[in-house]
Design a protein around this motif. Structure first.
Motif, PDB file in Angstrom:
ATOM      1  N   GLY A 182      37.313 141.982  49.552  1.00  0.00           N
ATOM      2  CA  GLY A 182      36.770 141.000  48.625  1.00  0.00           C
ATOM      3  C   GLY A 182      37.746 140.626  47.520  1.00  0.00           C
ATOM      4  O   GLY A 182      37.427 139.807  46.663  1.00  0.00           O
ATOM      5  N   LYS A 223      38.713 135.840  48.475  1.00  0.00           N
ATOM      6  CA  LYS A 223      37.488 135.346  49.119  1.00  0.00           C
ATOM      7  C   LYS A 223      37.764 134.603  50.425  1.00  0.00           C
ATOM      8  O   LYS A 223      36.992 134.697  51.365  1.00  0.00           O
ATOM      9  N   THR A 224      38.862 133.832  50.458  1.00  0.00           N
ATOM     10  CA  THR A 224      39.153 133.022  51.637  1.00  0.00           C
ATOM     11  C   THR A 224      40.647 133.066  51.960  1.00  0.00           C
ATOM     12  O   THR A 224      41.470 133.416  51.099  1.00  0.00           O
TER      13      THR A 224
END
Length: 107
Positions: free
Chosen positions: A25, A28-29
């Motif tokens: 995490g 995020k992307t």
């Protein structure tokens, strides 16, 4: 002196590091990760995909026994300017002439 890592070893390490950043995490992307690293998101994707290679291929990369002619990414097979016709909503099949097409009754 330790041997300098090969380009493939560095790419594999980068892929595992980036995958861990996404899984934790921290990022995020892939797009966010790419922006932070200053690379294209498709490059991030390709490096992360290296983590999906079979164990014997990864071992060959780490042991530096991967054959010199091994191809992991064949850029010639990638569409450069346009997606395949099927992705644009059309058929990817090509017919020599209208008579080669199956009729609606046989299709």
């Amino acid at each position: 002196l330790p041997k300098k890592p090969t380009a493939m070893q560095l790419a594999l390490a980068r892929g595992y590091r980036w995958l861990a950043m996404l899984e934790s995490g921290e990022m995020k992307t892939m797009r966010e990760l790419a922006a932070r690293e200053g690379v294209d998101s498709s490059y991030v994707s390709r490096m992360i995909n290296l983590t999906l290679l079979p164990p014997w291929t990864i071992a060959s990369i780490l042991d530096d026994t991967l054959p010199d002619d091994a191809i992991l990414f064949d850029h010639r097979a990638l569409p450069v300017s346009r997606p395949p016709r099927a992705a644009r909503g059309g058929s990817s099949l090509r017919w020599k002439s209208p008579t080669d097409r199956p009729s609606a009754a046989t299709a």
